[in-house]
Motif scaffolding. Structure first.
Motif, PDB file in Angstrom:
ATOM      1  N   ARG A   1      34.262  42.684  40.107  1.00 24.84           N
ATOM      2  CA  ARG A   1      35.355  43.156  39.254  1.00 24.84           C
ATOM      3  C   ARG A   1      36.483  42.117  39.233  1.00 24.84           C
ATOM      4  O   ARG A   1      36.722  41.419  40.216  1.00 24.84           O
ATOM      5  CB  ARG A   1      35.893  44.490  39.760  1.00 24.84           C
ATOM      6  N   LEU A   2      37.172  42.053  38.089  1.00 27.52           N
ATOM      7  CA  LEU A   2      38.310  41.145  37.972  1.00 27.52           C
ATOM      8  C   LEU A   2      39.456  41.616  38.859  1.00 27.52           C
ATOM      9  O   LEU A   2      39.775  42.810  38.889  1.00 27.52           O
ATOM     10  CB  LEU A   2      38.783  41.068  36.516  1.00 27.52           C
ATOM     11  N   THR A   3      40.046  40.694  39.572  1.00 30.86           N
ATOM     12  CA  THR A   3      41.205  41.025  40.391  1.00 30.86           C
ATOM     13  C   THR A   3      42.163  39.844  40.393  1.00 30.86           C
ATOM     14  O   THR A   3      41.752  38.682  40.301  1.00 30.86           O
ATOM     15  CB  THR A   3      40.783  41.366  41.842  1.00 30.86           C
ATOM     16  N   ASP A   4      43.462  40.121  40.458  1.00 25.91           N
ATOM     17  CA  ASP A   4      44.464  39.055  40.468  1.00 25.91           C
ATOM     18  C   ASP A   4      44.364  38.261  41.763  1.00 25.91           C
ATOM     19  O   ASP A   4      44.228  38.839  42.855  1.00 25.91           O
ATOM     20  CB  ASP A   4      45.872  39.643  40.346  1.00 25.91           C
ATOM     21  N   VAL A   5      44.439  36.939  41.638  1.00 22.50           N
ATOM     22  CA  VAL A   5      44.395  36.072  42.813  1.00 22.50           C
ATOM     23  C   VAL A   5      45.617  35.155  42.822  1.00 22.50           C
ATOM     24  O   VAL A   5      46.227  34.905  41.776  1.00 22.50           O
ATOM     25  CB  VAL A   5      43.105  35.222  42.843  1.00 22.50           C
ATOM     26  N   ALA A   6      45.950  34.667  43.992  1.00 22.41           N
ATOM     27  CA  ALA A   6      47.093  33.759  44.128  1.00 22.41           C
ATOM     28  C   ALA A   6      46.802  32.771  45.234  1.00 22.41           C
ATOM     29  O   ALA A   6      46.100  33.091  46.204  1.00 22.41           O
ATOM     30  CB  ALA A   6      48.363  34.549  44.438  1.00 22.41           C
TER      31      ALA A   6
END
Length: 278
Positions: A75-80
């Motif tokens: 699943r798409l998830t925000d990364v940093a």
């Protein structure tokens, strides 16, 4: 290169960006680790909306990547990256902020060390398995199995097998020919019901050995036959697994004992039994 890091027993999903030479971390996992929120997705969604309204460039620059979710799906998830996370942490009131900053620095430094000296990665992997209660003998086989698996997937990539779905199908072909079960069926056989359960972390010595034989044989056949593309490599996977399957069957006939075992290592993380599978 994807991985799961641990910060105070909290799982932090991460991906190593070879181009930028830094880790990318799942922001929602960081939020969960810092806040102990019952719903870190909602916490991050609200925080992200507020920061966007304030014109926060760090949030604007956060990208979304596919990572394995708790249900086992991509699943798409925000990364940093580390720099972005350090800025985001300032907006999250938490007594764990300073320990987390030190953890980030340590994780980044260790990865750079491993690039310079790959043996360090293997050493740290051994330490992790040993801390979980695995025997030294089992760990050596597991580490060797990882190296053989990496060699196989590298070969597939060079030979035109690109998509993760194709990797999964080829792996199933090898497993079916080796043990008579796909990885999913094998997990059910061992009563591994959590998506995060790694089947190979629950195999005994002989199961690991025959897994290695199937994958090493597949690599050798693909090279010698110069297999190109998905179809030819699927044939190589079937033949490679069959090599291990015949060897397994021969040993079972002579020993009178089935190689595939229902036993698993589920008790090890809880240190309930610390028993060694034989």
């Amino acid at each position: 290169m994807s991985n799961i890091k641990l910060f105070e027993s909290k799982h932090i999903r991460s991906i190593w960006d070879d181009g930028a030479q830094h880790w990318l971390f799942a922001v929602v996992d960081v939020v969960a680790a810092l806040t102990d929120s019952q719903n870190p997705q909602v916490y991050w969604r609200v925080l992200k909306k507020r920061l966007l309204a304030e014109g926060n460039e760090t949030v604007t620059n956060c990208n979304a990547l596919k990572m394995t979710a708790p249900d086992g799906k991509q699943r798409l998830t925000d990364v940093a990256d580390t720099e972005q996370l350090l800025r985001l942490i300032q907006s999250i009131p938490s007594p764990k902020a300073e320990p987390f900053k030190r953890w980030l620095a340590k994780v980044g430094y260790e990865r750079l060390e491993e690039i310079e000296n790959p043996e360090l990665a293997a050493a740290r992997m051994r330490e992790l398995y040993k801390a979980k209660g695995y025997s030294d003998e089992w760990i050596e086989k597991r580490v060797r199995g990882i190296a053989i698996r990496d060699e196989l997937t590298n070969e597939w990539q060079k030979r035109g097998v690109k998509e993760q779905r194709e990797y999964a199908i080829l792996t199933s072909e090898i497993s079916r020919a080796t043990f008579g079960m796909t990885p999913a069926e094998y997990k059910a056989f061992k009563n591994l019901d959590k998506p995060a359960d790694n089947l190979r972390d629950h195999m005994n010595d002989l199961e690991l050995i025959f897994t290695m034989l199937g994958e090493a044989s597949t690599t050798e056949i693909a090279r010698n036959k110069d297999a190109q593309g998905y179809i030819e490599n699927r044939d190589a996977a079937s033949k490679g697994g069959a090599v291990a399957g015949r060897a397994r069957g021969d040993l079972e006939k002579k020993s009178g004992k089935r190689i595939a075992s229902k036993e698993n290592y589920k008790q090890l993380p809880e240190a309930v039994a610390r028993k060694k599978l034989k």
